[in-house]
Scaffold this active site. Structure first.
Site, PDB file in Angstrom:
ATOM      1  N   GLU A 116       1.367  -2.709  31.051  1.00 26.39           N
ATOM      2  CA  GLU A 116       0.693  -1.453  31.406  1.00 26.39           C
ATOM      3  C   GLU A 116       0.534  -1.301  32.910  1.00 26.39           C
ATOM      4  OE1 GLU A 116      -3.570  -1.308  30.763  1.00 26.39           O
ATOM      5  OE2 GLU A 116      -3.427   0.753  30.061  1.00 26.39           O
ATOM      6  N   ASP A 171      -0.581   4.327  29.761  1.00 28.43           N
ATOM      7  CA  ASP A 171      -1.960   4.829  29.791  1.00 28.43           C
ATOM      8  C   ASP A 171      -1.950   6.122  30.606  1.00 28.43           C
ATOM      9  OD1 ASP A 171      -5.161   3.219  30.051  1.00 28.43           O
ATOM     10  OD2 ASP A 171      -4.679   5.310  30.474  1.00 28.43           O
ATOM     11  N   GLU A 193      -9.049   5.206  25.083  1.00 31.15           N
ATOM     12  CA  GLU A 193      -9.652   4.211  25.972  1.00 31.15           C
ATOM     13  C   GLU A 193     -10.478   4.914  27.044  1.00 31.15           C
ATOM     14  OE1 GLU A 193      -7.079   1.710  28.406  1.00 31.15           O
ATOM     15  OE2 GLU A 193      -8.108  -0.010  27.550  1.00 31.15           O
TER      16      GLU A 193
HETATM   17  O1  LIG Z   1      -6.379   0.558  30.953  1.00 29.85           O
HETATM   18  C1  LIG Z   1      -7.058  -0.498  30.850  1.00 29.85           C
HETATM   19  O2  LIG Z   1      -7.972  -0.803  31.632  1.00 29.85           O
HETATM   20  C2  LIG Z   1      -6.798  -1.397  29.654  1.00 29.85           C
HETATM   21  O3  LIG Z   1      -5.801  -0.788  28.848  1.00 29.85           O
HETATM   22  C3  LIG Z   1      -6.433  -2.801  29.962  1.00 29.85           C
HETATM   23  O4  LIG Z   1      -5.810  -3.431  29.131  1.00 29.85           O
HETATM   24  C4  LIG Z   1      -6.818  -3.476  31.242  1.00 29.85           C
HETATM   25  O5  LIG Z   1      -8.170  -3.365  31.467  1.00 29.85           O
HETATM   26 MG   LIG Z   2      -5.281   1.170  29.351  1.00 29.02          MG
END
Ligand SMILES: O=C(O)[C@@H](O)C(=O)CO
Ligand SMILES: [Mg+2]
Length: 261
Positions: A143, A178, A240
């Site tokens: 990510e 994200d 999230e």
């Molecule tokens: O975006 C985020 O913060 C979370 O998906 C993660 O895995 C790291 O904190």
């Molecule tokens: Mg995230």
């Protein structure tokens, strides 16, 4: 229609973690994700999932010492042994929870270590993770994270992540896209989803700039969600976000999608 998973690390925090599964199910979610399950026995979490008819769709490998500011191990040359242990532990939980995705966090850039050394370490650890995950029917994901939330995080842009994934094989490693981080770092959300769609194995959402629920900030989420659906994305979108108020009071945005999850 997009399928949304409740993020139990950030939503329903009015209740203790193990009670959040029932609250998410009651709110209409059919799947959950969270950061780290490791404070609880896997069997206890599996029971909550079963009792509430929920699927587990993602969680993270152990990240090092989170309380001391560590944000992952995978790109850190002097932590490779610990990374292997973290991977094994995460795979044990993934088996118990029937979870198809594991987020491999890269870590913060240490002072004085060349980028190429960090990149080579990240690639070697991801290659190992891909091998071990494939045996378990799990796909590891990486990510890109914005530097306002996590200054110095090794993986920062979707193009950076795409290059790593293509080098290792998109069938082995996926992108955790994200939308919140992408909007903060890069913008141009729909075009970036279109560009990286073949590599995207999981999505997450929060509005900008506050990281609250969709509809509290600057993004036209009905348009973005409709475009994601038109593009044929059939994976999960993790919610999230930090609810601006009480979690269920902020779920108005979810009403059109509730039955799809
Ligand atoms: O975006 C985020 O913060 C979370 O998906 C993660 O895995 C790291 O904190
Ligand atoms: Mg995230």
């Amino acid at each position: 229609m997009p399928r949304f998973a409740a993020n139990l690390s950030m939503m329903f925090t009015e209740a203790p973690f193990l009670d959040r599964f029932a609250l998410a199910a009651r709110a209409g979610f059919k799947a959950v994700e969270f950061l780290f399950p490791y404070e609880h026995p896997a069997a206890e979490i599996a029971k909550r999932l079963a009792d509430n008819g929920l699927r587990q769709v993602l969680f993270n490998l152990p990240p090092g010492d989170w309380a001391r500011g560590e944000r992952g191990l995978a790109a850190l040359p002097d932590r490779r042994g610990e990374f292997r242990e973290a991977l094994a532990r995460a795979l044990d939980y993934a088996a118990a929870l029937s979870c198809p995705r594991l987020h491999v966090m890269a870590g913060l850039r240490p002072e004085g270590v060349p980028h190429d050394t960090l990149l080579a370490t990240f690639a070697a650890n991801l290659d190992r993770a891909a091998e071990e995950c494939a045996k378990a029917g799990v796909k590891p994901v990486i990510e890109p994270i914005n530097h306002r939330d996590i200054p110095g995080y090794f993986l920062n842009t979707t193009d950076q992540a795409a290059a790593i994934i293509r080098a290792l094989g998109p069938e082995r490693i996926g992108m955790q896209f994200d939308l919140y981080h992408c909007q903060v770092t890069e913008g141009d959300l729909v075009r970036r989803v279109e560009r990286h769609l073949p590599l995207i194995a999981h999505m997450q959402v929060a509005d900008t700039p506050g990281r609250n629920e969709p509809g509290t900030g600057e993004v036209n989420w009905p348009f973005v969600f409709r475009r994601i659906d038109e593009l044929g994305y059939r994976g999960w979108i993790g919610c999230e976000y930090r609810p601006a108020g009480e979690t269920t009071a902020g779920l108005g945005w979810f009403a059109p999608y509730r039955n799809e999850t």
